[in-house]
Each structure stands twice: as structure tokens, then as C-alpha cells.
Write a protein that holds these residues in place. Structure first.
Motif, PDB file in Angstrom:
ATOM      1  N   PHE A   1       0.797  -1.462  -0.113  1.00 27.74           N
ATOM      2  CA  PHE A   1       0.049  -0.236  -0.200  1.00 27.74           C
ATOM      3  C   PHE A   1       0.378   1.089  -0.240  1.00 27.74           C
ATOM      4  N   ARG A   2       1.507   1.174   0.249  1.00 30.30           N
ATOM      5  CA  ARG A   2       3.212   2.083   0.766  1.00 30.30           C
ATOM      6  C   ARG A   2       2.962   2.768  -0.635  1.00 30.30           C
ATOM      7  N   ASP A   3       3.107   1.902  -1.899  1.00 27.35           N
ATOM      8  CA  ASP A   3       3.979   2.025  -2.865  1.00 27.35           C
ATOM      9  C   ASP A   3       3.194   1.846  -4.376  1.00 27.35           C
ATOM     10  N   ASN A   4       1.029   1.744  -3.886  1.00 21.09           N
ATOM     11  CA  ASN A   4      -0.002   2.133  -4.860  1.00 21.09           C
ATOM     12  C   ASN A   4      -0.556   2.150  -4.710  1.00 21.09           C
ATOM     13  N   VAL A   5      -0.568   3.062  -3.243  1.00 23.15           N
ATOM     14  CA  VAL A   5      -1.276   4.528  -3.225  1.00 23.15           C
ATOM     15  C   VAL A   5      -0.778   5.365  -2.456  1.00 23.15           C
ATOM     16  N   THR A   6      -1.775   7.039  -2.879  1.00 23.39           N
ATOM     17  CA  THR A   6      -0.586   7.880  -2.499  1.00 23.39           C
ATOM     18  C   THR A   6      -1.999   8.886  -0.967  1.00 23.39           C
ATOM     19  N   TYR A   7      -1.698   8.818   0.265  1.00 23.43           N
ATOM     20  CA  TYR A   7      -2.638   9.312   1.247  1.00 23.43           C
ATOM     21  C   TYR A   7      -3.321  10.911   0.500  1.00 23.43           C
ATOM     22  N   LYS A   8      -4.836  11.358   0.695  1.00 24.57           N
ATOM     23  CA  LYS A   8      -5.112  12.080   0.619  1.00 24.57           C
ATOM     24  C   LYS A   8      -6.523  12.003   1.417  1.00 24.57           C
ATOM     25  N   THR A   9      -7.340  13.252   1.576  1.00 28.48           N
ATOM     26  CA  THR A   9      -7.554  13.248   2.193  1.00 28.48           C
ATOM     27  C   THR A   9      -9.531  12.991   2.444  1.00 28.48           C
ATOM     28  N   ASP A  10      -9.991  12.271   2.971  1.00 27.05           N
ATOM     29  CA  ASP A  10     -11.541  12.410   2.109  1.00 27.05           C
ATOM     30  C   ASP A  10     -11.826  13.827   1.631  1.00 27.05           C
ATOM     31  N   ASP A  11     -11.684  14.220   1.977  1.00 31.99           N
ATOM     32  CA  ASP A  11     -12.681  16.186   1.266  1.00 31.99           C
ATOM     33  C   ASP A  11     -11.926  16.138  -0.215  1.00 31.99           C
ATOM     34  N   ILE A  12     -11.064  15.832  -0.156  1.00 32.30           N
ATOM     35  CA  ILE A  12      -9.945  15.611  -1.223  1.00 32.30           C
ATOM     36  C   ILE A  12     -11.161  14.827  -2.336  1.00 32.30           C
ATOM     37  N   VAL A  13     -10.945  13.204  -2.248  1.00 35.46           N
ATOM     38  CA  VAL A  13     -11.085  11.962  -2.664  1.00 35.46           C
ATOM     39  C   VAL A  13     -12.874  11.792  -2.516  1.00 35.46           C
ATOM     40  N   TRP A  14     -13.381  11.942  -1.730  1.00 34.37           N
ATOM     41  CA  TRP A  14     -14.890  11.745  -2.425  1.00 34.37           C
ATOM     42  C   TRP A  14     -15.944  13.193  -2.003  1.00 34.37           C
ATOM     43  N   LYS A  15     -14.848  14.787  -1.659  1.00 34.82           N
ATOM     44  CA  LYS A  15     -15.532  15.139  -1.500  1.00 34.82           C
ATOM     45  C   LYS A  15     -16.413  15.357  -0.727  1.00 34.82           C
ATOM     46  N   GLN A  16     -16.388  14.452   0.628  1.00 35.46           N
ATOM     47  CA  GLN A  16     -16.488  13.739   1.897  1.00 35.46           C
ATOM     48  C   GLN A  16     -15.805  14.821   3.304  1.00 35.46           C
ATOM     49  N   SER A  17     -16.161  15.106   4.507  1.00 35.93           N
ATOM     50  CA  SER A  17     -15.738  14.846   5.218  1.00 35.93           C
ATOM     51  C   SER A  17     -15.069  14.224   6.206  1.00 35.93           C
ATOM     52  N   ASP A  18     -16.132  12.741   6.218  1.00 37.81           N
ATOM     53  CA  ASP A  18     -15.340  11.324   6.587  1.00 37.81           C
ATOM     54  C   ASP A  18     -16.267  10.434   5.846  1.00 37.81           C
ATOM     55  N   TYR A  19     -15.225   9.684   4.931  1.00 38.86           N
ATOM     56  CA  TYR A  19     -15.877   8.175   4.286  1.00 38.86           C
ATOM     57  C   TYR A  19     -14.995   7.180   4.190  1.00 38.86           C
ATOM     58  N   TRP A  20     -15.516   6.034   4.642  1.00 42.56           N
ATOM     59  CA  TRP A  20     -14.547   4.944   4.984  1.00 42.56           C
ATOM     60  C   TRP A  20     -14.862   4.031   3.408  1.00 42.56           C
ATOM     61  N   ALA A  21     -13.751   3.645   2.735  1.00 42.34           N
ATOM     62  CA  ALA A  21     -14.072   3.309   1.559  1.00 42.34           C
ATOM     63  C   ALA A  21     -13.474   1.529   1.501  1.00 42.34           C
ATOM     64  N   SER A  22     -13.758   0.567   0.519  1.00 39.47           N
ATOM     65  CA  SER A  22     -13.599  -0.432   0.768  1.00 39.47           C
ATOM     66  C   SER A  22     -11.809  -0.816  -0.379  1.00 39.47           C
ATOM     67  N   PRO A  23     -11.846  -1.947  -0.338  1.00 45.72           N
ATOM     68  CA  PRO A  23     -10.264  -2.192  -0.492  1.00 45.72           C
ATOM     69  C   PRO A  23     -10.474  -1.932  -1.964  1.00 45.72           C
ATOM     70  N   ALA A  24     -11.502  -2.545  -2.881  1.00 51.33           N
ATOM     71  CA  ALA A  24     -11.770  -2.221  -4.583  1.00 51.33           C
ATOM     72  C   ALA A  24     -12.105  -0.050  -5.069  1.00 51.33           C
ATOM     73  N   GLU A  25     -12.396   0.149  -3.891  1.00 51.59           N
ATOM     74  CA  GLU A  25     -12.682   1.946  -4.151  1.00 51.59           C
ATOM     75  C   GLU A  25     -11.328   2.279  -4.506  1.00 51.59           C
ATOM     76  N   PHE A  26     -10.600   2.081  -2.759  1.00 50.55           N
ATOM     77  CA  PHE A  26      -9.175   2.294  -2.465  1.00 50.55           C
ATOM     78  C   PHE A  26      -8.038   2.412  -3.600  1.00 50.55           C
ATOM     79  N   LEU A  27      -8.563   1.187  -3.793  1.00 48.52           N
ATOM     80  CA  LEU A  27      -7.513   0.650  -4.875  1.00 48.52           C
ATOM     81  C   LEU A  27      -8.309   1.470  -6.616  1.00 48.52           C
TER      82      LEU A  27
END
Length: 242
Positions: free
Chosen positions: A90-116
Motif C-alpha cells: 500500500f505504501r507503493d501503490n496508493v497515495t495518502y489524500k484526505t476524504d474531502d479531496i478524494v470523496w468530497k466528504q468529511s469522512d468516508y470509509w472506502a472498501s479495498p476495491a474503491e481504495f485501489l
């Protein structure tokens, strides 16, 4: 259920001490298995990558081989090595970004498929995906907990904190956990993470306050976002059974 029947002692005579030892071994077996609950995870990679594509992710032979190759490499390694491989993936394949940037929400828990699919995510997304992948590798669920913490912003001496989530791995029930974090690349023991203040921890078996040995309730009942994640992954090729 293992039953102790009279024929077990028939045949060649055995001493009282041997009989007592047999009973003690069987009793330990029964007690150990009565209190150990495991969640088993199976991933249908065909359905999983379909879900990644459905969520807008890139799916090609290289990505598929990379993930399945990681599982193949880690499958028969000691758990300490499995932690490092999953953390590095996950260090090599995903970049850290907050939910407001990725999902336009204050708090969103993604599934592994959504994450990748997004190749972006925040602390909860990292922790949940690592938890699922380590279960897939056969790590016992009682060894893994998602831990809500207050992270000191600016280092261990800081008085400014923010909500954060990490994954803890407990080699034994009394061990200090090893911490898999989205903010640093190393997997470190909790005693070295003085910048983290635990608030509560959970897995599919229960939810715990710091220092408590007894679960205070059902995580799926008390944490709606966790319940939503479990509902999502069931349609994305990931099966969790207890």
C-alpha cells in the motif's frame, strides 16, 4: 466437538499419570478452541478487479500480477514478514489524500476495491485494506485491531492532536502491538509511537476501550461506517466468514 469416550482408554493399560495427562491435553484443546474465533477472508480476484473497474480504476495485467504476486510471496512467510509486505504494497501503490479531496466528504470509509480504484485514500482506508489483506493471508483476527487514536501533530511533544486510525498487530494477547500506519513507512512497536494516543480499537469480533480486556459491544452495531464497509466488500469479491 471432541468427546472423551471409554474406548480411548481400552487396549494396552495406561498409568494413572498418563490418563491424567491425556485429560489435561484434551481440556486445554477444548478451552483454547472455545475462546478463539477467527474470521476467514477469501478474495475472488476476478470479481475484485471488476469492482475496481466499476469504481473507475485502471485494471491491467501489471496491476493484477502485482497484487496476486504479493499474496503468493507472502502466503508462507512468518507473520512478521507478512506485515511488512502488505504495508509496503500500500505504501507503493496508493497515495495518502484526505476524504474531502478524494470523496468530497468529511469522512468516508472506502472498501479495498474503491481504495485501489482511486489509488488515493486516508488513514481509515489504509487500515481497513491492510486488515482485510492480512486476514486473507491467514493472520488470526484476534491478532488484528483497527485502532482509533489521537495523533500529535508536529511530534510527540506537541499538544495539538487530530483523529487518526492505524492497524495494530498483537503477536500474543498481552503483546504491545506493532503499528501499521499510513503516515510513516516503518512498522513499529507501539512503545515507539509516543505520538499516538489510543481512543478505542475494534475488529469484527468486538470493540474495546484502552486497557479493557472485555469487548464493550458489537462494532457493526455501533459503527455505521464499519457496517457499510462490510456490506460493500461482500459485493466486491471479498467474502468474510467467522
Amino acid at each position: 466437538m471432541l468427546l472423551l469416550k471409554q474406548p480411548f482408554f481400552q487396549g494396552n493399560p495406561i498409568s494413572f499419570s498418563q490418563r491424567r495427562l491425556c485429560i489435561m491435553v484434551i481440556a486445554c484443546f477444548l478451552l483454547t478452541n472455545a475462546f478463539v474465533t477467527r474470521a476467514f477472508v477469501d478474495i475472488n480476484f476476478g470479481k475484485f478487479w471488476q469492482a475496481v473497474a466499476r469504481h473507475g480504476g485502471k485494471v491491467d495485467a501489471g496491476r493484477q500480477a502485482g497484487l496476486e504476486g504479493m499474496f503468493n510471496e507472502a502466503q508462507n512467510l512468518p507473520e512478521s514478514k507478512q506485515l511488512l509486505l502488505v504495508n509496503a504494497y500500500f505504501r507503493d501503490n496508493v497515495t495518502y489524500k484526505t476524504d474531502d479531496i478524494v470523496w468530497k466528504q468529511s469522512d468516508y470509509w472506502a472498501s479495498p476495491a474503491e481504495f485501489l480504484a482511486k489509488e488515493l485514500g486516508d488513514c481509515e482506508d489504509y487500515a481497513i485494506a491492510k486488515y482485510i489483506f492480512l486476514l486473507k493471508l491467514g493472520v488470526a483476527e484476534e491478532k488484528l485491531r483497527l485502532i482509533y487514536v489521537k495523533a500529535k501533530v508536529g511530534g510527540r511533544r506537541s499538544t495539538v492532536t487530530q483523529a487518526h486510525m492505524v492497524l495494530g498487530y498483537y503477536e500474543t494477547p498481552t503483546s504491545q502491538p506493532m503499528i501499521l500506519d499510513s503516515l510513516i513507512s516503518e512498522v513499529l512497536p507501539a512503545r515507539q509511537r509516543t505520538d499516538l494516543i489510543p481512543v478505542f480499537s475494534f475488529n469484527s469480533m468486538g470493540i474495546w476501550s484502552p486497557g479493557q480486556k472485555k469487548s464493550s459491544g458489537s462494532p457493526s452495531a455501533r459503527l455505521s461506517r464499519w457496517r457499510n464497509v462490510l456490506d460493500k466488500i461482500s459485493s466486491e469479491g471479498i467474502t468474510v466468514t467467522s
